[in-house]
Motif scaffolding. Structure first.
Motif, PDB file in Angstrom:
ATOM      1  N   GLY A  47     -36.275 150.618  33.439  1.00 35.20           N
ATOM      2  CA  GLY A  47     -36.805 151.845  32.842  1.00 35.20           C
ATOM      3  C   GLY A  47     -36.285 152.504  31.619  1.00 35.20           C
ATOM      4  O   GLY A  47     -37.349 152.864  30.933  1.00 35.20           O
ATOM      5  N   ILE A  48     -35.109 152.307  31.413  1.00 36.18           N
ATOM      6  CA  ILE A  48     -34.474 152.363  30.084  1.00 36.18           C
ATOM      7  C   ILE A  48     -35.136 151.704  29.015  1.00 36.18           C
ATOM      8  O   ILE A  48     -35.330 152.067  28.002  1.00 36.18           O
ATOM      9  N   ALA A  49     -35.320 150.140  29.257  1.00 32.84           N
ATOM     10  CA  ALA A  49     -35.857 149.486  28.360  1.00 32.84           C
ATOM     11  C   ALA A  49     -37.159 149.999  28.012  1.00 32.84           C
ATOM     12  O   ALA A  49     -37.772 149.996  26.909  1.00 32.84           O
ATOM     13  N   GLU A  50     -38.094 150.465  28.944  1.00 33.34           N
ATOM     14  CA  GLU A  50     -39.345 151.102  28.687  1.00 33.34           C
ATOM     15  C   GLU A  50     -39.128 152.125  27.815  1.00 33.34           C
ATOM     16  O   GLU A  50     -40.172 152.514  26.984  1.00 33.34           O
ATOM     17  N   LEU A  51     -38.463 153.005  28.305  1.00 29.78           N
ATOM     18  CA  LEU A  51     -38.387 154.227  27.461  1.00 29.78           C
ATOM     19  C   LEU A  51     -38.062 154.204  26.046  1.00 29.78           C
ATOM     20  O   LEU A  51     -38.495 154.730  25.147  1.00 29.78           O
ATOM     21  N   LEU A  52     -37.270 152.956  25.874  1.00 29.94           N
ATOM     22  CA  LEU A  52     -36.863 152.579  24.146  1.00 29.94           C
ATOM     23  C   LEU A  52     -38.004 151.770  23.747  1.00 29.94           C
ATOM     24  O   LEU A  52     -37.907 151.361  22.379  1.00 29.94           O
ATOM     25  N   GLY A  53     -39.222 151.603  24.593  1.00 26.31           N
ATOM     26  CA  GLY A  53     -40.377 151.083  23.674  1.00 26.31           C
ATOM     27  C   GLY A  53     -40.451 149.592  23.836  1.00 26.31           C
ATOM     28  O   GLY A  53     -41.340 149.025  23.313  1.00 26.31           O
ATOM     29  N   ARG A  54     -39.611 148.902  24.524  1.00 24.95           N
ATOM     30  CA  ARG A  54     -39.739 147.478  24.674  1.00 24.95           C
ATOM     31  C   ARG A  54     -40.470 147.131  26.091  1.00 24.95           C
ATOM     32  O   ARG A  54     -39.974 147.749  27.082  1.00 24.95           O
ATOM     33  N   LYS A  55     -41.378 146.311  25.996  1.00 24.61           N
ATOM     34  CA  LYS A  55     -42.293 145.800  27.253  1.00 24.61           C
ATOM     35  C   LYS A  55     -41.257 144.736  27.794  1.00 24.61           C
ATOM     36  O   LYS A  55     -41.182 143.775  27.101  1.00 24.61           O
ATOM     37  N   ASN A  56     -40.923 144.813  28.846  1.00 31.86           N
ATOM     38  CA  ASN A  56     -40.210 144.052  29.540  1.00 31.86           C
ATOM     39  C   ASN A  56     -41.073 143.058  30.766  1.00 31.86           C
ATOM     40  O   ASN A  56     -41.432 143.613  31.687  1.00 31.86           O
ATOM     41  N   LEU A  57     -41.632 141.862  30.168  1.00 33.68           N
ATOM     42  CA  LEU A  57     -42.447 141.229  31.072  1.00 33.68           C
ATOM     43  C   LEU A  57     -41.928 140.586  32.355  1.00 33.68           C
ATOM     44  O   LEU A  57     -42.762 140.291  32.943  1.00 33.68           O
ATOM     45  N   SER A  58     -40.636 140.480  32.256  1.00 31.23           N
ATOM     46  CA  SER A  58     -40.098 139.960  33.476  1.00 31.23           C
ATOM     47  C   SER A  58     -39.691 141.337  34.562  1.00 31.23           C
ATOM     48  O   SER A  58     -38.994 141.172  35.406  1.00 31.23           O
ATOM     49  N   LYS A  59     -39.828 142.519  34.274  1.00 28.71           N
ATOM     50  CA  LYS A  59     -39.547 143.545  34.987  1.00 28.71           C
ATOM     51  C   LYS A  59     -39.928 143.460  36.577  1.00 28.71           C
ATOM     52  O   LYS A  59     -40.889 143.194  36.764  1.00 28.71           O
ATOM     53  N   GLY A  60     -38.876 143.610  37.401  1.00 28.08           N
ATOM     54  CA  GLY A  60     -39.108 143.681  38.727  1.00 28.08           C
ATOM     55  C   GLY A  60     -39.072 142.187  39.232  1.00 28.08           C
ATOM     56  O   GLY A  60     -39.608 141.964  40.654  1.00 28.08           O
TER      57      GLY A  60
END
Length: 135
Positions: A47-60
């Motif tokens: 969630g923090i990575a997304e708030l910082l504008g980074r798209k995490n393709l391996s999220k979850g």
């Protein structure tokens, strides 16, 4: 839970290694392709990575990778109204197939964790539409 992949394949000119992060991205993309998946559930760090504008393709997604096998855990959010067992089964099949086709690794298990249900919000009519409705 990710582990560094051991020598995956030896060729005449060296070895081929597939990083666990690569498997995580493949699994994440395969999971969100399934109809009824609203998104991935990545916890606090995601969630923090997304708030910082980074798209995490391996999220979850968490993986364990060996020389010839991989095990995958996928955490998702489902859309309200879809049958959860069917979605989970579709995710398992799609993730397994995608990883095996792209990497040649044998997927021994795909565990699907449902973390939430997403409800579609009803849109309020614009004020302009409301005023035009009654004269």
């Amino acid at each position: 839970m990710s582990t560094i992949a051991a020598d995956y394949e030896k060729t005449e000119i060296g070895t081929i290694q597939i990083a666990p992060e690569v498997i995580e991205v493949i699994a994440g993309l395969a999971a969100i392709e399934v109809k009824g998946v609203a998104g991935m559930s990545g916890g606090f760090a995601g969630g923090i990575a997304e708030l910082l504008g980074r798209k995490n393709l391996s999220k979850g997604v968490k993986v364990e990778v060996g020389q010839r096998e991989a095990a995958v855990d996928v955490s998702i959010i489902v859309e309200y109204g879809y049958k959860i067992p069917e979605i989970a089964s579709d995710i398992q099949n799609n993730v397994k197939r995608s990883i095996e086709i792209m990497t040649g690794l044998h997927v021994v298990e795909v565990n699907v964790h449902i973390h939430d249900v997403h409800f579609k919000t009803t849109e309020r009519p614009d004020e302009e539409d409301f005023q035009n409705r009654v004269k």
